[in-house]
Design a protein around this motif. Sequence first.
Motif, PDB file in Angstrom:
ATOM      1  N   TYR A  81      75.865  45.440  23.236  1.00  0.00           N
ATOM      2  CA  TYR A  81      75.827  44.845  21.903  1.00  0.00           C
ATOM      3  C   TYR A  81      74.564  45.334  21.201  1.00  0.00           C
ATOM      4  O   TYR A  81      73.466  45.270  21.780  1.00  0.00           O
ATOM      5  N   PRO A  82      74.658  45.839  19.977  1.00  0.00           N
ATOM      6  CA  PRO A  82      73.522  46.542  19.363  1.00  0.00           C
ATOM      7  C   PRO A  82      72.209  45.779  19.324  1.00  0.00           C
ATOM      8  O   PRO A  82      71.141  46.379  19.479  1.00  0.00           O
ATOM      9  N   ILE A  83      72.227  44.452  19.125  1.00  0.00           N
ATOM     10  CA  ILE A  83      70.959  43.734  19.007  1.00  0.00           C
ATOM     11  C   ILE A  83      70.171  43.767  20.304  1.00  0.00           C
ATOM     12  O   ILE A  83      68.934  43.629  20.289  1.00  0.00           O
ATOM     13  N   HIS A  84      70.828  43.983  21.434  1.00  0.00           N
ATOM     14  CA  HIS A  84      70.094  44.082  22.698  1.00  0.00           C
ATOM     15  C   HIS A  84      69.119  45.255  22.651  1.00  0.00           C
ATOM     16  O   HIS A  84      68.017  45.174  23.191  1.00  0.00           O
ATOM     17  N   THR A  85      69.523  46.333  22.030  1.00  0.00           N
ATOM     18  CA  THR A  85      68.662  47.506  21.893  1.00  0.00           C
ATOM     19  C   THR A  85      67.735  47.385  20.693  1.00  0.00           C
ATOM     20  O   THR A  85      66.522  47.614  20.799  1.00  0.00           O
ATOM     21  N   TYR A  86      68.287  46.988  19.555  1.00  0.00           N
ATOM     22  CA  TYR A  86      67.514  47.089  18.318  1.00  0.00           C
ATOM     23  C   TYR A  86      66.564  45.934  18.094  1.00  0.00           C
ATOM     24  O   TYR A  86      65.630  46.046  17.296  1.00  0.00           O
ATOM     25  N   SER A  87      66.718  44.840  18.833  1.00  0.00           N
ATOM     26  CA  SER A  87      65.677  43.814  18.804  1.00  0.00           C
ATOM     27  C   SER A  87      64.380  44.382  19.366  1.00  0.00           C
ATOM     28  O   SER A  87      63.287  44.056  18.892  1.00  0.00           O
ATOM     29  N   VAL A  88      64.510  45.242  20.371  1.00  0.00           N
ATOM     30  CA  VAL A  88      63.342  45.893  20.980  1.00  0.00           C
ATOM     31  C   VAL A  88      62.717  46.871  19.991  1.00  0.00           C
ATOM     32  O   VAL A  88      61.494  46.920  19.814  1.00  0.00           O
ATOM     33  N   VAL A  89      63.551  47.657  19.328  1.00  0.00           N
ATOM     34  CA  VAL A  89      63.068  48.623  18.340  1.00  0.00           C
ATOM     35  C   VAL A  89      62.329  47.898  17.211  1.00  0.00           C
ATOM     36  O   VAL A  89      61.224  48.292  16.809  1.00  0.00           O
ATOM     37  N   ILE A  90      62.929  46.827  16.704  1.00  0.00           N
ATOM     38  CA  ILE A  90      62.324  46.068  15.609  1.00  0.00           C
ATOM     39  C   ILE A  90      60.976  45.483  16.023  1.00  0.00           C
ATOM     40  O   ILE A  90      60.027  45.448  15.237  1.00  0.00           O
ATOM     41  N   ALA A  91      60.875  45.051  17.275  1.00  0.00           N
ATOM     42  CA  ALA A  91      59.644  44.430  17.767  1.00  0.00           C
ATOM     43  C   ALA A  91      58.563  45.449  18.117  1.00  0.00           C
ATOM     44  O   ALA A  91      57.437  45.055  18.464  1.00  0.00           O
TER      45      ALA A  91
ATOM     46  N   GLY B 297      58.902  47.753  20.556  1.00  0.00           N
ATOM     47  CA  GLY B 297      58.982  48.128  21.962  1.00  0.00           C
ATOM     48  C   GLY B 297      59.721  49.436  22.149  1.00  0.00           C
ATOM     49  O   GLY B 297      60.121  50.105  21.198  1.00  0.00           O
ATOM     50  N   ASP B 298      59.918  49.783  23.403  1.00  0.00           N
ATOM     51  CA  ASP B 298      60.565  51.039  23.783  1.00  0.00           C
ATOM     52  C   ASP B 298      61.785  50.703  24.634  1.00  0.00           C
ATOM     53  O   ASP B 298      61.655  50.289  25.790  1.00  0.00           O
ATOM     54  N   ALA B 299      62.988  50.844  24.049  1.00  0.00           N
ATOM     55  CA  ALA B 299      64.226  50.529  24.770  1.00  0.00           C
ATOM     56  C   ALA B 299      64.709  51.762  25.527  1.00  0.00           C
ATOM     57  O   ALA B 299      64.957  52.804  24.919  1.00  0.00           O
ATOM     58  N   ARG B 300      64.854  51.643  26.828  1.00  0.00           N
ATOM     59  CA  ARG B 300      65.346  52.742  27.668  1.00  0.00           C
ATOM     60  C   ARG B 300      66.724  52.383  28.208  1.00  0.00           C
ATOM     61  O   ARG B 300      66.936  51.308  28.759  1.00  0.00           O
ATOM     62  N   SER B 301      67.656  53.307  28.078  1.00  0.00           N
ATOM     63  CA  SER B 301      69.048  53.051  28.423  1.00  0.00           C
ATOM     64  C   SER B 301      69.303  53.113  29.920  1.00  0.00           C
ATOM     65  O   SER B 301      68.836  54.033  30.610  1.00  0.00           O
ATOM     66  N   ILE B 302      70.055  52.126  30.400  1.00  0.00           N
ATOM     67  CA  ILE B 302      70.619  52.149  31.749  1.00  0.00           C
ATOM     68  C   ILE B 302      72.126  52.263  31.570  1.00  0.00           C
ATOM     69  O   ILE B 302      72.761  51.352  31.040  1.00  0.00           O
ATOM     70  N   ARG B 303      72.687  53.373  31.984  1.00  0.00           N
ATOM     71  CA  ARG B 303      74.106  53.621  31.703  1.00  0.00           C
ATOM     72  C   ARG B 303      74.991  52.609  32.417  1.00  0.00           C
ATOM     73  O   ARG B 303      74.830  52.339  33.607  1.00  0.00           O
ATOM     74  N   MET B 304      75.922  52.046  31.639  1.00  0.00           N
ATOM     75  CA  MET B 304      76.908  51.105  32.176  1.00  0.00           C
ATOM     76  C   MET B 304      78.245  51.810  32.279  1.00  0.00           C
ATOM     77  O   MET B 304      78.801  52.240  31.271  1.00  0.00           O
ATOM     78  N   SER B 305      78.749  51.937  33.488  1.00  0.00           N
ATOM     79  CA  SER B 305      80.016  52.611  33.695  1.00  0.00           C
ATOM     80  C   SER B 305      80.574  52.216  35.051  1.00  0.00           C
ATOM     81  O   SER B 305      79.803  52.042  36.009  1.00  0.00           O
TER      82      SER B 305
ATOM     83  N   ASN C  74      54.532  43.618  23.333  1.00  0.00           N
ATOM     84  CA  ASN C  74      53.361  44.341  22.869  1.00  0.00           C
ATOM     85  C   ASN C  74      53.812  45.735  22.467  1.00  0.00           C
ATOM     86  O   ASN C  74      54.802  46.246  23.003  1.00  0.00           O
ATOM     87  N   PRO C  75      53.112  46.399  21.539  1.00  0.00           N
ATOM     88  CA  PRO C  75      53.538  47.743  21.120  1.00  0.00           C
ATOM     89  C   PRO C  75      53.737  48.678  22.305  1.00  0.00           C
ATOM     90  O   PRO C  75      52.860  48.809  23.164  1.00  0.00           O
ATOM     91  N   GLY C  76      54.927  49.282  22.374  1.00  0.00           N
ATOM     92  CA  GLY C  76      55.211  50.246  23.428  1.00  0.00           C
ATOM     93  C   GLY C  76      55.742  49.663  24.719  1.00  0.00           C
ATOM     94  O   GLY C  76      56.088  50.418  25.646  1.00  0.00           O
ATOM     95  N   ASP C  77      55.847  48.338  24.827  1.00  0.00           N
ATOM     96  CA  ASP C  77      56.408  47.748  26.047  1.00  0.00           C
ATOM     97  C   ASP C  77      57.815  48.287  26.283  1.00  0.00           C
ATOM     98  O   ASP C  77      58.620  48.402  25.359  1.00  0.00           O
ATOM     99  N   VAL C  78      58.119  48.572  27.541  1.00  0.00           N
ATOM    100  CA  VAL C  78      59.400  49.176  27.896  1.00  0.00           C
ATOM    101  C   VAL C  78      60.387  48.098  28.336  1.00  0.00           C
ATOM    102  O   VAL C  78      60.090  47.267  29.199  1.00  0.00           O
ATOM    103  N   PHE C  79      61.569  48.144  27.731  1.00  0.00           N
ATOM    104  CA  PHE C  79      62.696  47.296  28.102  1.00  0.00           C
ATOM    105  C   PHE C  79      63.798  48.180  28.664  1.00  0.00           C
ATOM    106  O   PHE C  79      64.112  49.230  28.086  1.00  0.00           O
ATOM    107  N   LEU C  80      64.405  47.766  29.760  1.00  0.00           N
ATOM    108  CA  LEU C  80      65.580  48.441  30.301  1.00  0.00           C
ATOM    109  C   LEU C  80      66.812  47.731  29.751  1.00  0.00           C
ATOM    110  O   LEU C  80      66.971  46.525  29.922  1.00  0.00           O
ATOM    111  N   VAL C  81      67.652  48.492  29.056  1.00  0.00           N
ATOM    112  CA  VAL C  81      68.786  47.911  28.338  1.00  0.00           C
ATOM    113  C   VAL C  81      70.053  48.673  28.692  1.00  0.00           C
ATOM    114  O   VAL C  81      70.068  49.905  28.640  1.00  0.00           O
ATOM    115  N   PRO C  82      71.131  47.970  29.056  1.00  0.00           N
ATOM    116  CA  PRO C  82      72.392  48.669  29.353  1.00  0.00           C
ATOM    117  C   PRO C  82      72.886  49.465  28.151  1.00  0.00           C
ATOM    118  O   PRO C  82      72.587  49.130  27.001  1.00  0.00           O
ATOM    119  N   ASN C  83      73.646  50.505  28.436  1.00  0.00           N
ATOM    120  CA  ASN C  83      74.237  51.335  27.382  1.00  0.00           C
ATOM    121  C   ASN C  83      75.609  51.774  27.887  1.00  0.00           C
ATOM    122  O   ASN C  83      75.682  52.418  28.939  1.00  0.00           O
TER     123      ASN C  83
END
Length: 397
Positions: A131-141, A143-151, A119-128
């Motif tokens: 792979y780019p589509i993990h983030t930008y599939s949310v943007v295209i749909a 949604g709101d992709a929020r980064s979870i730092r991977m380190s 739904n518009p504005g739904d928040v997804f937690l995505v590692p950062n």
Amino acid sequence: MKHKSETQFERIRRLPPYILGEVVAMMMAARRQGEDIINLGMGNPDLPTPPHIVAKLQEAASKPKNHRYSLSRGIPKLREAITKWYKTNYNVLLNPETEVVATMGAKEGLSHLVLALTNPGDVFLVPNPTYPIHTYSVVIAGGDARSIRMSPEIDFFTSLELASKTIWPKAKYIIVSFPSNPTTEIVDLDFFKKLVAFAKENNLLIIHDLAYADLVFDGYKAPSILQVKGGKDVAVELYSMSKGYSMPGWRIAFCVGNKKMVYALTKIKSYLDYGVFAPIQIAATVALNGPQHCVKEIRDTYCRRRDVLCEGLNRIGWAVERPKATMFVWAKIPEDFRKMGSLKFSKHLLQEAKVAVSPGVGFGEYGEGYVRFALVENEKRIQQAVRGIQNFFKAGA
């Protein structure tokens, strides 16, 4: 220059320039000038599809009945083969009617799944980085992709817990992928047990991209999130046949797990496509049901390439770790060149060493300081790449 009409299309405007494409464009330009560029950039599997799979495609394609529209969710025999494959590999039981859907590659499957769920504005937690589509599939749909730092220095669950407490509106979904592209990070089953428990406690749903399940080395076996008791309550998993069966151009994958999420993907696909070309699905069925020695041969080839690249880079003074999975090496830029940033450093490698790699920043801002090597050239070409990098280092010194 951005085309004037682009600003009229909000969904396109939200997408940033494709950083990884800059190096590809430079490589293509150099090749047109006759330069021998060793492409270790794009993760495009170069190994041929095993002959018995190709033969089945040819046989199936020769039959006119297979030339018609197929089923968007996958032919029954393929969905049954997928359930058998999961039972054999992970001891996971799946219902082929309600918990399995075939997709046109994992990228399409994940993108349309996210589109179906969001739904518009739904928040997804995505590692950062990821792979780019993990983030930008949310943007295209929308949604709101929020980064979870991977380190390696940061505990993933500490970051998740902080995000769940501080982000508003509350997150609804988590996208993860292990073994990870680009970082090659791996996890054990206990990680997924904790993740499933976290999802249940916080009313989240999980999308797990298991694209590199087969490319595992040194005795490591990548777990499935669906092995966790109650995993299907909150998670789906995507598996691609591009890697282990070397079928990248065939565009065949599948999504399995949570019934509601699988149904959402199945329904949206029913409006968008008529399914993968039936002979490809038939060949994929043979691949999953047939002898699996080809998967081991493909895995062993990538392992040898990994060893050649890592041994070579360490020998010339570029300290890298041998990954236990994926078809990549995630390398921290040597200290003498770190100030350049990953994009500029990648361009210099291309120009001076004649080696194309992917800049880490193309996978998210936390990928800065790294480059990704793809193991998509034979061992002699990889050795040639190491020599080119060594000469570049000497010239830079």
